[in-house]
Design a protein around this motif. Structure first.
Motif, PDB file in Angstrom:
ATOM      1  N   PRO A  71       0.616  -1.322  -0.045  1.00 53.40           N
ATOM      2  CA  PRO A  71      -0.038  -0.100   0.021  1.00 53.40           C
ATOM      3  C   PRO A  71       0.831   1.183   0.180  1.00 53.40           C
ATOM      4  O   PRO A  71       0.632   2.185  -0.539  1.00 53.40           O
ATOM      5  CB  PRO A  71      -0.869  -0.107   0.931  1.00 53.40           C
ATOM      6  N   VAL A  72       1.884   1.210   0.752  1.00 53.97           N
ATOM      7  CA  VAL A  72       2.716   2.513   0.808  1.00 53.97           C
ATOM      8  C   VAL A  72       3.388   2.569  -0.576  1.00 53.97           C
ATOM      9  O   VAL A  72       3.468   3.857  -1.030  1.00 53.97           O
ATOM     10  CB  VAL A  72       3.997   2.157   1.858  1.00 53.97           C
ATOM     11  N   VAL A  73       3.760   1.613  -1.320  1.00 51.89           N
ATOM     12  CA  VAL A  73       4.480   1.744  -2.506  1.00 51.89           C
ATOM     13  C   VAL A  73       3.548   2.375  -3.612  1.00 51.89           C
ATOM     14  O   VAL A  73       3.767   3.298  -4.323  1.00 51.89           O
ATOM     15  CB  VAL A  73       5.199   0.432  -3.210  1.00 51.89           C
ATOM     16  N   GLU A  74       2.257   1.677  -3.688  1.00 45.15           N
ATOM     17  CA  GLU A  74       1.080   1.904  -4.255  1.00 45.15           C
ATOM     18  C   GLU A  74       0.783   3.434  -4.305  1.00 45.15           C
ATOM     19  O   GLU A  74       0.779   4.368  -5.291  1.00 45.15           O
ATOM     20  CB  GLU A  74       0.073   1.347  -4.207  1.00 45.15           C
ATOM     21  N   LYS A  75       0.537   3.875  -2.972  1.00 44.80           N
ATOM     22  CA  LYS A  75       0.285   5.270  -2.878  1.00 44.80           C
ATOM     23  C   LYS A  75       1.310   6.215  -3.358  1.00 44.80           C
ATOM     24  O   LYS A  75       1.107   7.178  -3.885  1.00 44.80           O
ATOM     25  CB  LYS A  75       0.102   5.659  -1.277  1.00 44.80           C
ATOM     26  N   LYS A  76       2.622   5.913  -2.868  1.00 42.65           N
ATOM     27  CA  LYS A  76       3.873   6.966  -3.578  1.00 42.65           C
ATOM     28  C   LYS A  76       3.897   6.751  -4.919  1.00 42.65           C
ATOM     29  O   LYS A  76       4.181   7.910  -5.607  1.00 42.65           O
ATOM     30  CB  LYS A  76       5.027   6.254  -2.965  1.00 42.65           C
ATOM     31  N   LEU A  77       3.646   5.719  -5.714  1.00 38.24           N
ATOM     32  CA  LEU A  77       3.786   5.970  -7.233  1.00 38.24           C
ATOM     33  C   LEU A  77       2.586   6.791  -7.591  1.00 38.24           C
ATOM     34  O   LEU A  77       3.028   7.514  -8.731  1.00 38.24           O
ATOM     35  CB  LEU A  77       3.757   4.357  -7.879  1.00 38.24           C
ATOM     36  N   SER A  78       1.500   6.575  -7.334  1.00 36.29           N
ATOM     37  CA  SER A  78       0.173   7.414  -7.517  1.00 36.29           C
ATOM     38  C   SER A  78       0.544   8.937  -7.264  1.00 36.29           C
ATOM     39  O   SER A  78       0.152   9.601  -8.446  1.00 36.29           O
ATOM     40  CB  SER A  78      -0.732   6.920  -6.627  1.00 36.29           C
ATOM     41  N   GLN A  79       1.231   9.329  -6.155  1.00 38.76           N
ATOM     42  CA  GLN A  79       1.599  10.640  -5.978  1.00 38.76           C
ATOM     43  C   GLN A  79       2.625  11.170  -6.803  1.00 38.76           C
ATOM     44  O   GLN A  79       2.669  12.192  -7.502  1.00 38.76           O
ATOM     45  CB  GLN A  79       2.211  10.707  -4.617  1.00 38.76           C
ATOM     46  N   MET A  80       3.539  10.252  -7.255  1.00 42.78           N
ATOM     47  CA  MET A  80       4.679  10.567  -8.197  1.00 42.78           C
ATOM     48  C   MET A  80       4.144  10.919  -9.635  1.00 42.78           C
ATOM     49  O   MET A  80       4.471  11.792 -10.244  1.00 42.78           O
ATOM     50  CB  MET A  80       5.729   9.487  -8.213  1.00 42.78           C
ATOM     51  N   ILE A  81       3.110  10.118  -9.939  1.00 44.24           N
ATOM     52  CA  ILE A  81       2.330  10.269 -11.438  1.00 44.24           C
ATOM     53  C   ILE A  81       1.459  11.423 -11.347  1.00 44.24           C
ATOM     54  O   ILE A  81       1.686  12.508 -12.292  1.00 44.24           O
ATOM     55  CB  ILE A  81       1.530   9.142 -11.566  1.00 44.24           C
ATOM     56  N   LEU A  82       0.839  11.789 -10.173  1.00 48.52           N
ATOM     57  CA  LEU A  82       0.199  13.156 -10.099  1.00 48.52           C
ATOM     58  C   LEU A  82       1.117  14.320  -9.985  1.00 48.52           C
ATOM     59  O   LEU A  82       0.758  15.442 -10.740  1.00 48.52           O
ATOM     60  CB  LEU A  82      -0.550  13.168  -8.957  1.00 48.52           C
ATOM     61  N   ASP A  83       2.327  14.195  -9.536  1.00 46.25           N
ATOM     62  CA  ASP A  83       3.328  15.364  -9.549  1.00 46.25           C
ATOM     63  C   ASP A  83       4.196  15.351 -10.711  1.00 46.25           C
ATOM     64  O   ASP A  83       4.941  16.482 -10.858  1.00 46.25           O
ATOM     65  CB  ASP A  83       4.229  15.078  -8.365  1.00 46.25           C
ATOM     66  N   GLY A  84       3.894  14.736 -11.732  1.00 50.56           N
ATOM     67  CA  GLY A  84       4.633  14.662 -12.924  1.00 50.56           C
ATOM     68  C   GLY A  84       6.047  13.946 -12.907  1.00 50.56           C
ATOM     69  O   GLY A  84       6.784  14.429 -14.016  1.00 50.56           O
ATOM     70  N   PHE A 134       6.969  11.125 -13.455  1.00 54.27           N
ATOM     71  CA  PHE A 134       7.107  10.265 -14.611  1.00 54.27           C
ATOM     72  C   PHE A 134       5.781   9.916 -15.227  1.00 54.27           C
ATOM     73  O   PHE A 134       4.819  10.267 -14.526  1.00 54.27           O
ATOM     74  CB  PHE A 134       7.655   8.885 -14.407  1.00 54.27           C
ATOM     75  N   HIS A 135       5.616   9.652 -16.410  1.00 57.51           N
ATOM     76  CA  HIS A 135       4.459   9.458 -17.145  1.00 57.51           C
ATOM     77  C   HIS A 135       3.892   7.930 -16.853  1.00 57.51           C
ATOM     78  O   HIS A 135       4.623   6.999 -17.288  1.00 57.51           O
ATOM     79  CB  HIS A 135       4.470   9.766 -18.366  1.00 57.51           C
ATOM     80  N   GLY A 136       2.655   7.661 -16.590  1.00 64.92           N
ATOM     81  CA  GLY A 136       2.221   6.501 -16.472  1.00 64.92           C
ATOM     82  C   GLY A 136       0.929   6.255 -15.648  1.00 64.92           C
ATOM     83  O   GLY A 136       0.319   7.221 -15.294  1.00 64.92           O
ATOM     84  N   ILE A 137       0.186   5.164 -15.438  1.00 66.85           N
ATOM     85  CA  ILE A 137      -0.915   4.784 -14.944  1.00 66.85           C
ATOM     86  C   ILE A 137      -0.920   3.540 -13.953  1.00 66.85           C
ATOM     87  O   ILE A 137       0.160   2.702 -14.207  1.00 66.85           O
ATOM     88  CB  ILE A 137      -2.321   4.575 -15.848  1.00 66.85           C
ATOM     89  N   LEU A 138      -1.827   3.625 -12.978  1.00 63.62           N
ATOM     90  CA  LEU A 138      -1.756   2.424 -12.053  1.00 63.62           C
ATOM     91  C   LEU A 138      -2.865   1.593 -12.637  1.00 63.62           C
ATOM     92  O   LEU A 138      -4.102   2.309 -12.534  1.00 63.62           O
ATOM     93  CB  LEU A 138      -1.773   2.782 -10.586  1.00 63.62           C
ATOM     94  N   ASP A 139      -3.011   0.240 -12.829  1.00 57.96           N
ATOM     95  CA  ASP A 139      -3.887  -0.557 -13.263  1.00 57.96           C
ATOM     96  C   ASP A 139      -4.365  -1.332 -12.060  1.00 57.96           C
ATOM     97  O   ASP A 139      -3.733  -2.517 -11.960  1.00 57.96           O
ATOM     98  CB  ASP A 139      -3.699  -1.315 -14.447  1.00 57.96           C
ATOM     99  N   GLN A 140      -5.023  -0.863 -11.102  1.00 60.00           N
ATOM    100  CA  GLN A 140      -5.162  -1.537 -10.048  1.00 60.00           C
ATOM    101  C   GLN A 140      -5.875  -2.937 -10.119  1.00 60.00           C
ATOM    102  O   GLN A 140      -5.892  -3.509  -9.151  1.00 60.00           O
ATOM    103  CB  GLN A 140      -5.764  -0.740  -8.945  1.00 60.00           C
ATOM    104  N   GLY A 141      -6.543  -3.019 -11.052  1.00 55.35           N
ATOM    105  CA  GLY A 141      -7.501  -4.434 -11.185  1.00 55.35           C
ATOM    106  C   GLY A 141      -6.335  -5.448 -11.613  1.00 55.35           C
ATOM    107  O   GLY A 141      -6.689  -6.557 -10.963  1.00 55.35           O
ATOM    108  N   LYS A 142      -5.366  -5.181 -12.391  1.00 50.77           N
ATOM    109  CA  LYS A 142      -4.438  -6.263 -12.689  1.00 50.77           C
ATOM    110  C   LYS A 142      -3.168  -5.945 -11.597  1.00 50.77           C
ATOM    111  O   LYS A 142      -2.236  -6.868 -11.779  1.00 50.77           O
ATOM    112  CB  LYS A 142      -4.026  -6.153 -13.855  1.00 50.77           C
ATOM    113  N   GLY A 143      -3.263  -5.066 -10.935  1.00 49.37           N
ATOM    114  CA  GLY A 143      -2.050  -4.728  -9.952  1.00 49.37           C
ATOM    115  C   GLY A 143      -0.869  -4.463 -10.644  1.00 49.37           C
ATOM    116  O   GLY A 143       0.223  -4.940 -10.230  1.00 49.37           O
ATOM    117  N   GLN A 144      -0.884  -3.701 -11.736  1.00 52.73           N
ATOM    118  CA  GLN A 144       0.133  -3.280 -12.555  1.00 52.73           C
ATOM    119  C   GLN A 144       0.474  -1.848 -12.850  1.00 52.73           C
ATOM    120  O   GLN A 144      -0.622  -1.123 -12.556  1.00 52.73           O
ATOM    121  CB  GLN A 144       0.100  -3.979 -13.983  1.00 52.73           C
ATOM    122  N   LEU A 145       1.801  -1.207 -13.007  1.00 50.48           N
ATOM    123  CA  LEU A 145       2.086  -0.198 -13.179  1.00 50.48           C
ATOM    124  C   LEU A 145       2.331  -0.090 -14.802  1.00 50.48           C
ATOM    125  O   LEU A 145       3.454  -0.698 -14.940  1.00 50.48           O
ATOM    126  CB  LEU A 145       3.294   0.442 -12.363  1.00 50.48           C
TER     127      LEU A 145
END
Length: 253
Positions: free
Chosen positions: A186-199, A201-212
């Motif tokens: 959960p900590v890693v997922e939250k941090k990756l989400s924050q980094m995407i929002l802050d720009g 890196f460019h990407g998305i979190l597919d939480q259904g598949k558990g993939q970045l």
């Protein structure tokens, strides 16, 4: 503060407190070079007064500024193409402060704690960094300024390590990233989400598949930017014309 103090006599103890507060303000603004200069002034005056209890925090603040400034520059260099990769460059180096006359005089657990933090920052090792925090809780957590900036430093190290891990991938399991960095999912997922929002890196979190899913860096669309600017200017012109027509109507009535 120094210029104003030179115009009148200020007791060294008072001047050291003024310099200390000036250093804290510059440190909070991220101007670590200037903050280091103020802390140095405060430390030298307190050292001459043989006030070890007040001089020691100033010395720790000087070391903190060197660590933060060095790591910021190192990560800035890496951000141009190799962010998060460990480097043997000496951006985070406080060995001169530790082995010098000051370091010998003020040797102790406080100096050891700051040296260990500098070593972990140089290695970009989040695991070593957390081990240092656990080993020296009193020396690193009791001071509000040091605790605050070490939290910022921890976030920078976490981001650089995450970017180093995901850099080779276009799609990677989030659980795999969490295992590599040895942190809860959960900590890693939250941090990756924050980094995407802050720009970061460019990407998305597919939480259904558990993939970045990571996208390649793309150049900004200049045509779109210019088009939006034209629309914005046209909106200002139309608004201005409407205001003038309203004024003319009111005059005619």
């Amino acid at each position: 503060s120094r210029t104003n103090a030179n115009a009148i006599y200020v007791a060294p103890a008072l001047q050291s407190q003024i310099d200390l507060m000036s250093g804290v303000l510059h440190c909070e603004e991220g101007d670590y070079d200037t903050a280091h200069s103020y802390f140095l002034e405060a430390f030298e005056q307190l050292d001459q007064l043989d006030d070890r209890d007040k001089a020691m925090p100033c010395l720790k603040y000087m070391m903190l500024c060197r660590i933060l400034d060095g790591l910021s520059k190192a990560l800035g260099i890496s951000a141009s193409g190799t962010m998060g990769i460990r480097s043997d460059r000496a951006e985070v180096d406080i060995s001169g402060m530790v082995s010098g006359k000051r370091g010998v005089k003020y040797a102790g657990r406080d100096m050891e704690a700051m040296s260990a933090i500098a070593a972990a920052a140089s290695e970009r090792s989040l695991k070593d960094y957390e081990a240092v925090l656990a080993k020296y809780p009193n020396e690193l957590q009791d001071d509000l300024l040091i605790r605050h900036h070490l939290k910022t430093l921890q976030e920078q190290l976490l981001e650089s390590n995450l970017i180093r891990i995901i850099e080779p991938y276009s799609c990677v399991e989030i659980d795999h990233v969490a295992n590599l960095i040895e942190m809860p999912l959960p900590v890693v997922e939250k941090k990756l989400s924050q980094m995407i929002l802050d720009g970061k890196f460019h990407g998305i979190l597919d939480q259904g598949k558990g993939q970045l899913i990571v996208y390649e860096e793309t150049d900004t669309d200049k045509a779109m930017e210019k088009g939006l600017k034209v629309i914005e200017n046209m909106d200002k012109v139309v608004t201005s014309l409407f205001s003038r027509s309203q004024a003319l109507r009111s005059m005619m009535i």
